[in-house]
Design an enzyme around this catalytic site. Sequence first.
Site, short mmCIF file in Angstrom:
data_model
loop_
_atom_site.label_atom_id
_atom_site.label_comp_id
_atom_site.label_asym_id
_atom_site.label_seq_id
_atom_site.Cartn_x
_atom_site.Cartn_y
_atom_site.Cartn_z
N GLU A 79 -56.31 -89.07 36.74
CA GLU A 79 -57.66 -89.54 37.06
C GLU A 79 -57.71 -90.33 38.37
O GLU A 79 -58.73 -90.90 38.71
CB GLU A 79 -58.18 -90.43 35.91
CG GLU A 79 -58.34 -89.66 34.60
CD GLU A 79 -59.06 -90.44 33.49
OE1 GLU A 79 -59.30 -91.65 33.67
OE2 GLU A 79 -59.36 -89.82 32.46
N GLU A 193 -62.38 -100.11 21.77
CA GLU A 193 -62.37 -99.29 20.55
C GLU A 193 -61.43 -99.87 19.50
O GLU A 193 -61.53 -99.56 18.33
CB GLU A 193 -61.94 -97.85 20.87
CG GLU A 193 -63.09 -96.93 21.24
CD GLU A 193 -63.88 -97.42 22.43
OE1 GLU A 193 -63.28 -97.63 23.50
OE2 GLU A 193 -65.10 -97.61 22.31
N THR A 249 -65.27 -104.65 27.55
CA THR A 249 -64.16 -104.56 28.50
C THR A 249 -64.63 -104.03 29.85
O THR A 249 -65.52 -103.19 29.94
CB THR A 249 -63.04 -103.67 27.94
OG1 THR A 249 -63.62 -102.46 27.44
CG2 THR A 249 -62.30 -104.38 26.82
N ASP A 314 -71.33 -96.88 21.90
CA ASP A 314 -70.32 -96.80 22.96
C ASP A 314 -70.96 -96.50 24.31
O ASP A 314 -70.37 -95.85 25.17
CB ASP A 314 -69.24 -95.75 22.62
CG ASP A 314 -68.00 -95.85 23.50
OD1 ASP A 314 -67.88 -96.85 24.24
OD2 ASP A 314 -67.17 -94.93 23.47
N LYS A 341 -73.42 -94.45 30.66
CA LYS A 341 -73.36 -93.45 29.60
C LYS A 341 -74.71 -93.19 28.94
O LYS A 341 -74.96 -92.09 28.46
CB LYS A 341 -72.37 -93.92 28.52
CG LYS A 341 -70.90 -93.69 28.82
CD LYS A 341 -70.12 -94.05 27.55
CE LYS A 341 -68.62 -94.02 27.74
NZ LYS A 341 -67.96 -94.49 26.49
N ASN A 403 -69.54 -90.05 32.29
CA ASN A 403 -68.46 -90.95 31.94
C ASN A 403 -67.90 -91.62 33.20
O ASN A 403 -68.64 -91.95 34.11
CB ASN A 403 -67.42 -90.22 31.08
CG ASN A 403 -66.65 -91.18 30.20
OD1 ASN A 403 -65.84 -91.95 30.68
ND2 ASN A 403 -66.92 -91.16 28.90
N TRP A 404 -66.59 -91.80 33.27
CA TRP A 404 -66.00 -92.57 34.39
C TRP A 404 -65.98 -91.77 35.68
O TRP A 404 -65.85 -92.36 36.76
CB TRP A 404 -64.56 -92.99 34.04
CG TRP A 404 -63.66 -91.81 33.95
CD1 TRP A 404 -63.40 -91.07 32.84
CD2 TRP A 404 -62.96 -91.19 35.03
NE1 TRP A 404 -62.59 -90.02 33.17
CE2 TRP A 404 -62.30 -90.06 34.50
CE3 TRP A 404 -62.84 -91.47 36.40
CZ2 TRP A 404 -61.53 -89.21 35.30
CZ3 TRP A 404 -62.08 -90.62 37.19
CH2 TRP A 404 -61.43 -89.52 36.63
N CYS A 620 -54.99 -89.91 13.44
CA CYS A 620 -54.33 -88.92 14.30
C CYS A 620 -55.28 -88.23 15.28
O CYS A 620 -54.91 -87.89 16.41
CB CYS A 620 -53.65 -87.85 13.46
SG CYS A 620 -52.80 -88.50 11.99
N MET A 663 -45.75 -91.45 20.68
CA MET A 663 -46.01 -91.23 19.26
C MET A 663 -45.21 -92.26 18.47
O MET A 663 -44.02 -92.08 18.18
CB MET A 663 -45.61 -89.79 18.89
CG MET A 663 -45.72 -89.49 17.40
SD MET A 663 -47.39 -89.67 16.74
CE MET A 663 -47.03 -89.86 14.99
CA CA Z 1 -65.64 -97.27 24.78
#
Ligand code: CA
Length: 695
Positions: A79, A193, A249, A314, A341, A403-404, A620, A663
């Site tokens: 990114e 989150e 944040t 969000d 958003k 988004n970003w 998951c 993981m």
């Molecule tokens: Ca968020």
Amino acid sequence: MVGEAPVPLLIQGMVVHRLLMIAGLAAAQMALAADVEWQVHGGNAAEMRHSPLTQVNTRNVGDLGLAWAADFDSARGQEATPLVVDGVIYSSSSWSNVYAFDARSGRRLWKFDARVPGEAAVHACCDVVNRGVAYSNGRIFVGTLDGRLIALNARTGKAIWSVMTVDPIQPYTVTGAPRIIKGKVLIGNGGAEFGVRGYVSAYDTATGKLVWRFYTVPGNPTDPAEAPVLRRAAQTWNGEWWKAGGGGTVWDSMAYDPQLDLLYIGVGNGSPWNQRLRSPGGGDNLFLSSIVALRPETGTYVWHYQTTPGEMWDYTATQHIILADLVIGGVKRHVLMQAPKNGFFYVLDRADGKLLSADAYSKINWASGVDLDTGRPRMNPEANYAVSGKPWLASPGPLGAHNWHPMSFDPQTGLVFIPTFELAFPYVPDEHFQRSNMAVNLGVDLNAASLPQEPQAKSAVLESVRGHLIAWDPVGKKKVWDVVYPAAWNGGVLSTAGGVVFQGDAGGHISAYQASDGVKLWSFNTEEGIVAPPIAYSANGEQYILVAAGWGGVYPLLTGEIALKSSRAGHVGRLLAFKLGARSELPKQSNATVTRAVEPKSFGDEATVQRGKGLYQRFCGGCHGDAAVSGGVLPDLRRSSYASSGAAWNNIVLEGALRERGMVSFSAELSREDSEAVRAYVAMRAVESSASTAH
Ligand code: CA
């Protein structure tokens, strides 16, 4: 329509070199007179992402070809916005590593391995990405996924100082690019989150000493407030929000106006999403989803504008902020623009934060508009699932209408070019919410939001997903043109004074569009999805277009089969540089994601499989994808040989055998029986999907 370009801002960062040679630098690092570089994250302090270069323009852009490619060492999402300073490209990659390359040849000069522990990935909502580095006075600054801020020697890549910017016990992550203002390096963080309290910090560039910290949400009111304004903010919260962190944040956007001496930060969503669990009884919950203006010397609050009071979807206001001068109603205004958003395009007076306009740039059903007198949205009461307790199918969803991925502003046409998308989401209140350190804490049921597997319902959802590159007129408050993509999550945008807009896409192309009307002028097959924004620079008098290719981010991790639509993934990330007349071949890559095909076999009764599904979606699915379908970045569990053996599976899930890759062991949350139930669900999905023609 548009006033003069704010020249002082443009000059900042896009330094026109007057020196033919810079003493002490190797030949490879020399920049020619009049080369135009990209020395700060957004191209300039105003973050316009508009290059003044014109060598590549609407007449000749079709002659662009690949000059060189330079590989990173990871196949996760890329990114970063690279910087170009004195003939050297500096870029971060996934896992917060930093690279320097010769700007003409792409030859690697050094690599800094940030040695981020794999375990840090479990606290990253949105892939192990990094959006870029900052440069100042011979130093490169990078924030790392595990919360450090590091200063590097720009010539050697060796660390000079390193500080921890977060409490490492808490699930903070750092993915954003630092910014430099007046000898201070600014860095925020993510983690809303999971349940953290947001803030932005300023460190001395020379020493790494903390200069100030501004918290975006109030703490426990029985403790002394870190800033007077937080006492006022606390009156907009209810209950014991500080126990849940509150969120807010500052994980990406910042901009700086040197004339007003104001730093602008974009603030993120509430934590948990469900406001009833965060601030029972409601309230605006300042400064969630706000743009806040601060004094860069001290971090003192000056003003704020809240885009989404009481935020519960969000709907972050962390999206890219652009500063520009616009003539509105015959008056030249110094404005701040953002397409957060929530789907409204905001134009604020950046001196005092007064709302000048707010208009829908995408499909919106949570509010019917914004009242210009009060600055507040006219919210659809049905959207408040926290109060109604009923599911709400929202447009946009939690990934937003934008988004970003950075937008750009072209002072010549007066247009803002925004990478938008349509991706609705059903918010179903989680009746059995329980906080966990091993999963996102939303108060929204991700199992209930899973993609329906009934073929007709599934294809209706897949069909509804779209991407767009729109040209937005911020004075006329309307869309001027619209390029439609078959899928969401396309790359950030660059515009240039050559009248060209550049964007990469999920499907693995970078394309050039005419700024005035959106006509496609050029496209190149990169064979790998692009989410990063391109930049432009010149070296030895030649203009380059540079972009990082590397599919990733929250969309392919979380949305499973949706993210497979028209996307390309699986390769190691790389920088691709284009210039006129170049004809290099794209170097071959082997697939980074090796999956051994295993004949799927289901096991376990229906109750076990259903229990496994609930656990999968909770613990998951955020990384391995909705309904056990990988969006292309991580291995697809349905095809994993580990899933066919209980011993191998539990060695990973419970013992943490693959912790170095991110993981970690889930033994704190999952029993052996739980782990087997998840495996039974994955096995069922493997059988189900091999029986259908679906992925
Ligand atoms: Ca968020």
